[in-house]
Design an enzyme around this catalytic site. Structure first.
Site, PDB file in Angstrom:
ATOM      1  N   ASN A 183      -2.010 -13.353  15.617  1.00 13.43           N
ATOM      2  CA  ASN A 183      -3.017 -12.298  15.784  1.00 13.43           C
ATOM      3  C   ASN A 183      -3.775 -12.594  17.085  1.00 13.43           C
ATOM      4  O   ASN A 183      -4.104 -13.749  17.338  1.00 13.43           O
ATOM      5  CB  ASN A 183      -3.994 -12.332  14.584  1.00 13.43           C
ATOM      6  CG  ASN A 183      -4.777 -11.048  14.429  1.00 13.43           C
ATOM      7  OD1 ASN A 183      -5.296 -10.497  15.390  1.00 13.43           O
ATOM      8  ND2 ASN A 183      -4.876 -10.565  13.200  1.00 13.43           N
TER       9      ASN A 183
ATOM     10  N   HIS B  44       0.816  -1.219   0.000  1.00 11.22           N
ATOM     11  CA  HIS B  44       0.000   0.000   0.000  1.00 11.22           C
ATOM     12  C   HIS B  44       0.847   1.266   0.000  1.00 11.22           C
ATOM     13  O   HIS B  44       0.436   2.302   0.515  1.00 11.22           O
ATOM     14  CB  HIS B  44      -0.951  -0.001   1.206  1.00 11.22           C
ATOM     15  CG  HIS B  44      -2.039  -1.038   1.106  1.00 11.22           C
ATOM     16  ND1 HIS B  44      -2.711  -1.546   2.194  1.00 11.22           N
ATOM     17  CD2 HIS B  44      -2.577  -1.656   0.024  1.00 11.22           C
ATOM     18  CE1 HIS B  44      -3.617  -2.441   1.784  1.00 11.22           C
ATOM     19  NE2 HIS B  44      -3.548  -2.529   0.479  1.00 11.22           N
TER      20      HIS B  44
HETATM   21  P1  NAD Z   1      -6.501  -3.672  10.242  1.00 15.83           P
HETATM   22  O1  NAD Z   1      -6.437  -2.366  10.948  1.00 15.83           O
HETATM   23  O2  NAD Z   1      -7.629  -3.967   9.361  1.00 15.83           O
HETATM   24  O3  NAD Z   1      -6.431  -4.866  11.286  1.00 15.83           O
HETATM   25  C1  NAD Z   1      -5.487  -4.932  12.283  1.00 15.83           C
HETATM   26  C2  NAD Z   1      -5.327  -6.389  12.735  1.00 15.83           C
HETATM   27  O4  NAD Z   1      -4.271  -6.421  13.697  1.00 15.83           O
HETATM   28  C3  NAD Z   1      -6.575  -6.994  13.422  1.00 15.83           C
HETATM   29  O5  NAD Z   1      -6.801  -8.290  12.905  1.00 15.83           O
HETATM   30  C4  NAD Z   1      -6.159  -7.072  14.906  1.00 15.83           C
HETATM   31  O6  NAD Z   1      -6.738  -8.177  15.576  1.00 15.83           O
HETATM   32  C5  NAD Z   1      -4.661  -7.227  14.794  1.00 15.83           C
HETATM   33  N1  NAD Z   1      -3.901  -6.765  15.965  1.00 15.83           N
HETATM   34  C6  NAD Z   1      -4.209  -5.774  16.847  1.00 15.83           C
HETATM   35  N2  NAD Z   1      -3.232  -5.658  17.770  1.00 15.83           N
HETATM   36  C7  NAD Z   1      -2.278  -6.576  17.454  1.00 15.83           C
HETATM   37  C8  NAD Z   1      -1.025  -6.930  18.012  1.00 15.83           C
HETATM   38  N3  NAD Z   1      -0.529  -6.317  19.095  1.00 15.83           N
HETATM   39  N4  NAD Z   1      -0.328  -7.939  17.428  1.00 15.83           N
HETATM   40  C9  NAD Z   1      -0.813  -8.589  16.327  1.00 15.83           C
HETATM   41  N5  NAD Z   1      -1.986  -8.282  15.760  1.00 15.83           N
HETATM   42  C10 NAD Z   1      -2.711  -7.287  16.301  1.00 15.83           C
HETATM   43  O7  NAD Z   1      -5.128  -3.766   9.507  1.00 15.83           O
HETATM   44  P2  NAD Z   1      -4.805  -4.282   8.081  1.00 15.83           P
HETATM   45  O8  NAD Z   1      -5.387  -5.621   7.838  1.00 15.83           O
HETATM   46  O9  NAD Z   1      -3.364  -4.125   7.957  1.00 15.83           O
HETATM   47  O10 NAD Z   1      -5.544  -3.278   7.047  1.00 15.83           O
HETATM   48  C11 NAD Z   1      -5.731  -1.896   7.195  1.00 15.83           C
HETATM   49  C12 NAD Z   1      -4.982  -1.012   6.214  1.00 15.83           C
HETATM   50  O11 NAD Z   1      -4.737   0.214   6.866  1.00 15.83           O
HETATM   51  C13 NAD Z   1      -3.616  -1.484   5.844  1.00 15.83           C
HETATM   52  O12 NAD Z   1      -3.671  -2.017   4.600  1.00 15.83           O
HETATM   53  C14 NAD Z   1      -2.702  -0.267   5.855  1.00 15.83           C
HETATM   54  O13 NAD Z   1      -2.566   0.252   4.539  1.00 15.83           O
HETATM   55  C15 NAD Z   1      -3.422   0.742   6.653  1.00 15.83           C
HETATM   56  N6  NAD Z   1      -2.786   1.064   7.963  1.00 15.83           N
HETATM   57  C16 NAD Z   1      -1.436   1.062   8.109  1.00 15.83           C
HETATM   58  C17 NAD Z   1      -0.861   1.345   9.346  1.00 15.83           C
HETATM   59  C18 NAD Z   1       0.659   1.309   9.488  1.00 15.83           C
HETATM   60  O14 NAD Z   1       1.352   1.566   8.518  1.00 15.83           O
HETATM   61  N7  NAD Z   1       1.192   0.968  10.655  1.00 15.83           N
HETATM   62  C19 NAD Z   1      -1.666   1.638  10.440  1.00 15.83           C
HETATM   63  C20 NAD Z   1      -3.070   1.648  10.240  1.00 15.83           C
HETATM   64  C21 NAD Z   1      -3.614   1.350   8.989  1.00 15.83           C
END
Ligand code: NAD
Ligand code: ZN
Length: 249
Positions: free
Chosen positions: A214, A120
């Site tokens: 997860n 992304h």
């Molecule tokens: P999501 O926000 O849809 O889901 C997050 C997942 O992480 C959930 O399944 C949750 O249960 C799990 N989770 C929460 N805490 C955790 C932990 N401590 N250890 C392991 N797992 C944990 O995230 P997604 O599926 O990546 O999709 C959302 C989109 O948003 C991404 O494609 C990305 O582009 C963007 N995003 C990126 C960031 C970043 O760069 N850090 C942050 C937020 C959103």
């Protein structure tokens, strides 16, 4: 859990090509909130109102104020955690590993992984919507919102907004890595965002073992996952890599 960690570590030691598919959850313990789930950004606002490309085009000032300014600041001040470090340690052990990340925070590269596919895009660079010139994040001045290029155009982060297509190179590299790997670690992704959620299916179809890390179940857990390590990414990956390193001593 200890027994499961041992079994999974044996699978990893046996594997020749590993892919780690990561999502926002792997960076939660670095202080970056995920989109979905507890404490997620979507609890505060509607994604389509802010993270869709049409929303940005029609009101860039609002999207910069509410979403982008905060994400840029959080990402700039965060560091890799034990889960990012664990994947880098796996590469240092001589394991062939490709990281496919949905994250835009650059933390896998910071931790030391050298083969990272940013599915992304990222927040490391910003492009002018008009002349397409590019600037590094630290050159983007937020005194004025939305930030503007000398040509007058508005800067956007080089990430993929909802409604935009995945960069061709990232799509191609991800599909290739998934179809060639014999083991995939799926860490911290809700597996709800298309087409990223399709990548583990490609690996499964090619015969790879799927290991999920997860704290919550996902649509993959009951369908294609072979081993589910239900826990937070940082302690779980750290524990796993410690066992692997001990086995190699
Ligand atoms: P999501 O926000 O849809 O889901 C997050 C997942 O992480 C959930 O399944 C949750 O249960 C799990 N989770 C929460 N805490 C955790 C932990 N401590 N250890 C392991 N797992 C944990 O995230 P997604 O599926 O990546 O999709 C959302 C989109 O948003 C991404 O494609 C990305 O582009 C963007 N995003 C990126 C960031 C970043 O760069 N850090 C942050 C937020 C959103
Ligand atoms: Zn410009």
């Amino acid at each position: 859990m200890d027994n499961l960690i041992k079994q999974v570590s044996k699978e990893i030691l046996r594997a020749n090509k590993i892919v780690a598919m990561t999502g926002a959850g792997i960076s939660v313990e670095s202080g970056i909130p995920p989109f979905r789930g507890k404490g997620g950004l979507w609890e505060k606002f509607d994604p389509m109102e802010y993270a869709h490309i049409q929303a940005f085009i029609s009101n860039p000032e609002k999207v910069w104020h509410v979403l982008l300014r905060e994400m840029k600041a959080i990402i700039e001040s965060s560091y890799p955690n034990a889960a990012h470090d664990g994947l880098a340690r796996l590469e240092k052990l001589g394991k062939f590993i490709t990281v496919i990340t949905q994250n835009v925070d650059g933390l896998h590269q910071q931790a030391g992984n050298t083969d990272v596919v940013e599915f992304h895009g990222n927040f490391a660079t910003y492009s002018c919507m008009d002349c397409h010139s590019e600037r590094a994040s630290n050159e983007i001045d937020l005194k004025e919102i939305p930030p503007r290029c000398p040509c007058g155009g508005i800067y956007r982060p080089d990430c993929v907004f909802f409604g935009e297509t995945i960069p061709e190179d990232a799509m191609w590299r991800s599909q290739k890595a998934a179809s060639e790997c014999d083991l995939m670690l799926v860490i911290g992704t809700s597996a709800l965002v298309q087409p990223a959620s399709h990548i583990p299916l490609i690996a499964k179809r090619a015969g790879a073992i799927i290991i999920e890390i997860n704290p919550e179940p996902t649509p993959l857990t009951e369908t294609i996952t072979d081993y589910s390590l239900m826990g937070k990414a940082a302690p779980t990956v750290k524990n796993l890599i410690n066992v692997i390193e001990d086995a190699l001593k």
